[in-house]
Design a protein around this motif. Structure first.
Motif, short mmCIF file in Angstrom:
data_model
loop_
_atom_site.label_atom_id
_atom_site.label_comp_id
_atom_site.label_asym_id
_atom_site.label_seq_id
_atom_site.Cartn_x
_atom_site.Cartn_y
_atom_site.Cartn_z
N ASN A 118 -21.03 -42.45 -37.90
CA ASN A 118 -21.52 -42.82 -36.57
C ASN A 118 -20.62 -42.28 -35.46
N PRO B 190 -30.54 -44.61 -44.92
CA PRO B 190 -30.75 -43.77 -43.74
C PRO B 190 -29.72 -44.04 -42.65
N ASP C 93 -28.25 -45.00 -38.94
CA ASP C 93 -28.55 -46.08 -38.00
C ASP C 93 -29.34 -45.47 -36.84
N SER C 94 -30.59 -45.86 -36.71
CA SER C 94 -31.47 -45.23 -35.71
C SER C 94 -30.99 -45.45 -34.29
N SER C 95 -30.45 -46.62 -34.00
CA SER C 95 -29.98 -46.88 -32.63
C SER C 95 -28.75 -46.05 -32.31
N ALA D 26 -29.85 -42.43 -31.87
CA ALA D 26 -30.56 -42.22 -30.61
C ALA D 26 -29.56 -41.86 -29.53
N ARG E 70 -28.18 -38.30 -30.20
CA ARG E 70 -29.11 -37.26 -29.76
C ARG E 70 -29.13 -37.13 -28.24
#
Length: 348
Positions: free
Chosen positions: A199, A221, A223-225, A228, A231
């Motif tokens: 991260n 997978p 951590d989508s947050s 985000a 990116r």
């Protein structure tokens, strides 16, 4: 009751009220700046910390860290080391760095204090910060480091939590810079678990111009947050961030291949299941060659390492940067103490 006595009581009551108000304000108002994650820094501030770490490395390698004309900035100061987990690199680098600056490291393990057990994080943080000049904390949930920093009157440095590991990211960027000289345009491939090291490293890469390709098992997978935000940072710097589950695709054209432990502390009961899920993710020369990594690719691992994560052939080869990377944890800690404790968060 005489008039003089009444006046004295009123004055005392007024003073107590003012003291109570001031104390209440100090409970919530902390001007200290903390290092909780790489995302709490600007790209320029991250660059400052990496450059400062490199500066301290050069000084120590030349045996010229301190001079008679330079006073030790933490002389007479105590830095609390709050560790709820055992550690090698973090503890050694923390204690050595504090000693370099003339300070006193006070190690407080989970058996030493009441942190989050019989005393709240808030109470512990207020008490400890009232007697020390800084706190280095290696904890479990990210909420613990947030709670400590919210109540602390002194800078808190996150030495690891389950979501972020900023000191490792600073050390890693320094290691890559030492090996490749320039950072923009490089590609880093992460092959393995989606964890706290990834991260902060992905965020640091996005800030410094390093493209990132991640391959994790589908059961683990990213951590989508967190990604985000990675990116969003990458969109400003022009960096490419790719996330998938194919190690061979991830290492294509990679300059650096990175992995980490598949079974972290506290996950021992899940070992057999996790090893099955990570089948095919071991970093080997064959994987790098088959996937099309650059001939000059280097390998990194934050340690401790287990053979199933990376072959001996790679780990002990001239492609491996792992021991320079580990040593750089010292210089990363020196930079963090310099920036957040000595300079109080003024990273310039």
């Amino acid at each position: 009751m005489t008039q003089t006595l009444k006046s004295s009581i009123r004055a005392l009551s007024s003073n107590c009220a003012r003291f109570s108000t001031a104390a209440g304000a100090s409970k919530t108002a902390s001007k200290a700046r903390h290092l909780l994650s790489i995302s709490s820094l600007s790209p320029a501030e991250l660059g400052y910390l990496v450059d400062t770490a490199a500066h301290y490395r050069r000084l120590i390698k030349r045996d010229s860290f301190s001079t008679p004309s330079k006073q030790l900035p933490l002389l007479g100061h105590t830095i609390a080391l709050l560790f709820s987990k055992r550690s090698t690199r973090t503890r050694v680098s923390s204690e050595v760095a504090i000693n370099y600056f003339g300070g006193h490291p006070m190690f407080l393990g989970k058996e030493d204090i009441q942190l989050g057990v019989n005393e709240s994080l808030y109470d512990s943080s207020r008490v400890i910060s009232s007697m020390t000049s800084g706190i280095v904390a290696r904890v479990g949930p990210h909420s613990d480091i947030v709670g400590l920093s919210a109540a602390s009157s002194v800078p808190v440095i996150n030495a690891l939590c389950d979501t972020y590991h900023p000191l490792q990211a600073i050390a890693d960027i320094l290691t890559i810079k030492e090996s490749f000289k320039t950072l923009p345009g490089l590609k880093l491939a992460w092959v393995g678990d989606a964890n706290n090291v990834l991260n902060d490293l992905a965020t640091a890469c996005a800030m410094t111009g390093i493209n990132v390709s991640v391959a994790t098992p589908s059961a683990h997978p990213v951590d989508s947050s967190v990604f985000a935000n990675v990116r969003e940072t990458a969109s400003v710097s022009g960096v490419t961030i790719e996330v998938g589950h194919d190690p061979l695709a991830a290492v294509k054209n990679a300059d650096v291949i990175v992995t980490d432990t598949w079974v972290s502390m506290g996950q021992e009961s899940e070992k057999q299941r996790r090893l099955q899920q990570f089948a095919g993710f071991q970093v080997t020369s064959k994987m790098a060659s088959k996937g099309g990594a650059k001939d000059t690719w280097k390998f990194m691992h934050c340690l401790p390492r287990k053979p199933e994560e990376v072959s001996d052939e790679v780990f002990y080869s001239d492609k491996s940067l792992v021991f320079d990377e580990a040593e750089n944890r010292l210089y990363a800690m020196l930079a963090a103490l310099d920036g957040f404790v000595i300079k109080q968060g003024k990273l310039e």
